[in-house]
Design a protein around this motif. Structure first.
Motif: not given
Length: 804
Positions: A69-81
């Motif tokens: 979940l931690l990795g996905c939170s970082v990944g979501f923010a980066a992927a959105t940008a």
């Protein structure tokens, strides 16, 4: 999973729904209506792919769910940008995809880039659901699923607020921020610098949102964060004019409104070529960056050209009329009415931002500000249902840009202002000698005009007005056709006045109760008077339904159950559409209906692949539910749930557009309570022994009841105050929504012994089936209406019950 992890799931779910809601606005503005529809399929495809990834990656399954979940939170923010940057930099052009094969690859990149954030979000949620026994007891899975539903409901609500405050760029930024927030409590305590950096980034993103909100509320006209729009949008054309200047620009929850000066706006639809006066100066008003509507900078007493517009005949026949103007846009219809001598004008608009833009840009020439004008900010259909006043003239101005029928660019748009029920409501507001006047664009062969008059004819018959052919008057210019309805019938003196008006302004008579063939096609000469011939055939037909069925285009009247006024496609046109592919300037070279089937083929291939891949890569026997549940039952059950959920959610959103006036409001009103109440159903499953048979039986029955009784309930409550409409909507949704939250956790309990891989695969099946169902629901609604789609949803739940 710990409670901290459960809160992380809720935040990630909120971020994904906020982004999904925002993308519907982004794609509608940057591209066209077809692409707004992609937002749902993007989100669901990402969720389906996340289940597939989790089921084939043992390392992810063995890892702590909170770490994933931690990795996905970082990944979501980066992927959105990354996704936002890619779609604004890619030179994707929908209009040239038919002849430029490179656009197919660009579209694939566009689509896949926007899927990435949903892949990350779905993976974090799926990891929480599939957490093994070493981390949490099996009973926590309903809690995690409920957190997913609660977070999603909050995200849908935040999409409305973020769009109102900071528009699409700000909403994208706040979605990335919310998706990133779980990092603050899930990141390791050491090194301390990691959490400090995460906190600093969150503060920076919050400050960026505040700046965008300030720019938006100032109506400065800045789009922010480099958002680009299609070069074929009307606003893009206006900006290319040397000297063009943006006077107003702002987002709200419903739309993007821009006002441009110096762009050469000259729009007086239907203006007679017999008039040689120069038009007054005009500004251009763009909704969602589309074709510019005119804001005419003239006072009523200065607007001499008003006498040369086709609708002026209605005001000449009813001098000093009390007029009702529905959706006047930039205010041209109001100006016409006042210039023609209307004593009072009630102007109804469902877009407050549009009214604000005209007030700021037009200044003293603002037609809404005239003392004879009363402005009502409300959805038109809700106003018509609530209003009890009567008017000598009810006027529906032409505020849509011309769109060739062969393009199908707005086939998917719900247009509740041009349905049979809308015409009934407008006719009900007429005084005993009142007139209803509507202008639409001419199409060749006749299509838009025929559907309009067919709808008016049915509305008149429902109201007992007698033979529609005796109360309709229609005439055309070069580009437009105007229809005036006199439910009380036409007097000979009125028809004489009408004929003088038409002759003086060189308009051609298309229909009147005493029309002669030699009166048609006199001034604006065509090879043959096609509109007159088509109307004569329609009114002469013993069975108008048979006439509609035999006509080359779909022209049967639009209704509230099928409010797709601009959907004219028939399968018999397919050969012609394909033959024109690559030789026309219409998007995709043909109907929007075929675009849906192209998208359906794409999501079927992707969805099937994502479901099959885990079977091919998994060791024998590791996907099925420990030999207790056959694979086909898992596919039928979780796939059926995905189809059923979308077949209920999508038509309910489309239906509620009528009740609340806009798709954005309808989305929030349906999705927020649906997910909130579904989460209650999930917790009931967690805490009580729920029998699947009874849950499914009640659900199928209630959905069928909603399908059949819903239209009547909407019609009754349409004129009620907003608060009561909200209560009715939520009350009608409540029992269905609670029950819709039960089947998925019940299914997870059934396959509990199979382990995390099977649960991840079930998530993939459900997500991929939902992708396909979202497209199928749109196709079914266009073809058969919302009631049928809801009944199909009930049938899908019944089918899933057989596999439970």
């Amino acid at each position: 999973m710990s409670r901290r992890g459960t809160w992380g799931v809720a935040m990630l779910a909120a971020a994904t729904l906020l982004l999904e809601g925002t993308l519907t606005r982004l794609l509608a503005v940057a591209q066209f209506y077809h692409f707004a529809f992609l937002a749902i399929s993007l989100a669901l495809l990402g969720f389906g792919a996340s289940g597939t990834l989790l089921s084939v990656a043992p390392g992810l399954r063995r890892a702590s769910a909170e770490r994933v979940l931690l990795g996905c939170s970082v990944g979501f923010a980066a992927a959105t940008a990354i996704a936002y940057t890619i779609v604004n930099l890619l030179p994707f052009d929908a209009y040239s995809i038919a002849w430029d094969r490179r656009q197919i690859g660009l579209f694939a990149a566009y689509y896949l880039a926007l899927t990435l954030p949903f892949l990350c979000g779905g993976l974090g949620i799926a990891a929480g659901l599939a957490a093994g026994d070493a981390e949490s007891a099996d009973a926590t899975r309903p809690r995690v699923y409920a957190a997913n539903l609660l977070g999603s409901a909050a995200g849908a609500l935040m999409a409305l607020a973020a769009g109102e405050l900071a528009g699409v760029p700000g909403a994208v930024l706040i979605a990335a921020l919310i998706g990133f927030l779980p990092v603050l409590w899930l990141a390791p305590a050491r090194p301390r610098a990691l959490r400090s950096a995460a906190a600093a980034l969150a503060v920076l993103m919050s400050a960026g949102f505040a700046v965008l909100a300030g720019l938006n509320l100032s109506a400065s006209g800045r789009w922010g964060l480099g958002m680009t729009i299609s070069p074929y949008k009307g606003l893009a054309h206006a900006w290319r004019v040397r000297g063009a200047q943006t006077l107003f620009g702002r987002w709200d929850a419903l739309s993007r409104i821009d006002v441009v000066a110096g762009a050469g706006t000259r729009a007086l639809p239907g203006l007679s070529y017999a008039c040689s006066d120069l038009p007054p100066p005009q500004l251009g008003l763009a909704r969602d960056a589309d074709a510019l509507l005119p804001i005419t900078l003239a006072r009523p007493e200065e607007f001499a050209l008003g006498a040369c517009l086709p609708e002026t005949l209605a005001f000449a026949l009813r001098p000093q009329a009390r007029a009702l103007i529905l959706e006047p846009g930039g205010g041209l219809g109001i100006l016409q009415a006042l210039a023609a001598g209307a004593s009072q004008v009630t102007a109804v608009t469902g877009n407050p931002l549009e009214r604000q833009a005209v007030a700021i840009a037009a200044g003293p020439a603002d037609p809404y500000a005239d003392p004879r004008v009363r402005t009502v900010l409300a959805p038109v259909r809700a106003f018509l249902a609530a209003d009890r006043a009567t008017y000598e003239v009810v006027f529906l101005p032409l505020t849509d840009p011309y769109r060739p029928v062969t393009g199908g660019a707005y086939s998917l748009a719900e247009t509740y202002g041009l349905t049979v029920e809308a015409f009934e409501a407008a006719l009900a507001r007429l005084a005993p000698d009142g007139l209803l006047v509507i202008t639409r664009w001419l199409q060749t062969p006749p299509s838009e005009s025929l559907r309009l008059i067919a709808g008016l004819a049915e509305a008149l018959e429902r109201r007992g007005a007698g033979d529609p052919a005796r109360v309709l008057l229609a005439y055309r210019g070069i580009q437009t056709i105007t229809v005036i309805v006199a439910p009380g019938g036409w007097r000979a003196t009125e028809l004489a006045v009408a004929r003088d008006f038409l002759a003086n302004r060189r308009y051609d008579l298309v229909w009147a109760t005493d029309i002669r063939a030699d009166e048609t096609n006199r001034f604006n000469r065509l090879p043959r008077p096609a509109d007159y011939e088509a109307l004569r055939a329609m009114f002469a037909a013993a069975d108008r339904r048979a006439f509609y069925a035999d006509y080359p285009f779909a022209i049967a009247p639009a209704t509230d159950d099928r409010p797709f006024f601009f959907h004219f496609f028939r399968w018999s046109q397919t050969t012609e559409v394909l033959a024109l592919l690559g030789h026309t300037w219409q998007p995709f070279g043909g109907s929007g209906y075929l675009v849906l089937f192209a998208l359906l083929g794409l999501v079927l291939l992707l969805g099937a692949g994502l479901i099959v891949v885990p079977l091919l890569l998994a060791p024998r026997g590791e996907v099925g539910a420990a030999r207790t549940v056959p694979l086909w039952r898992m596919v039928l059950y979780f796939g059926g749930l995905g189809v059923a959920f979308m077949f209920v959610e999508v038509p309910l959103i489309q239906r509620y557009i009528l009740l609340f006036g806009h798709a954005t409001y309808a989305f929030s009103v349906v999705v927020v309570p649906l997910l909130l109440l579904a989460s209650i159903g999930t917790r009931i499953v967690e805490r009580m022994a729920v029998r699947p048979k009874w849950a499914f039986s009640a659900l199928v029955l209630l959905i069928a009841l909603s399908a059949l009784a819903g239209p009547r309930l909407l019609a009754i409550s349409l004129g009620w105050p907003l608060a009561l409409r909200l209560l009715i909507a939520i009350g009608a949704l409540a029992p269905v929504a609670v029950l819709m939250g039960m089947p998925f956790p019940l299914g997870l309990a059934r396959i509990e012994g199979a382990g995390p891989r099977a649960i991840a695969w079930a998530w993939a099946i459900n997500g991929c089936a939902s992708v396909v169902a979202a497209v199928l629901a749109a196709i079914a609604a266009l073809s058969w209406g919302f009631t049928v789609v809801l009944l199909l949803g009930a049938a899908a739940y019944a089918l899933a019950a057989l596999a439970s």
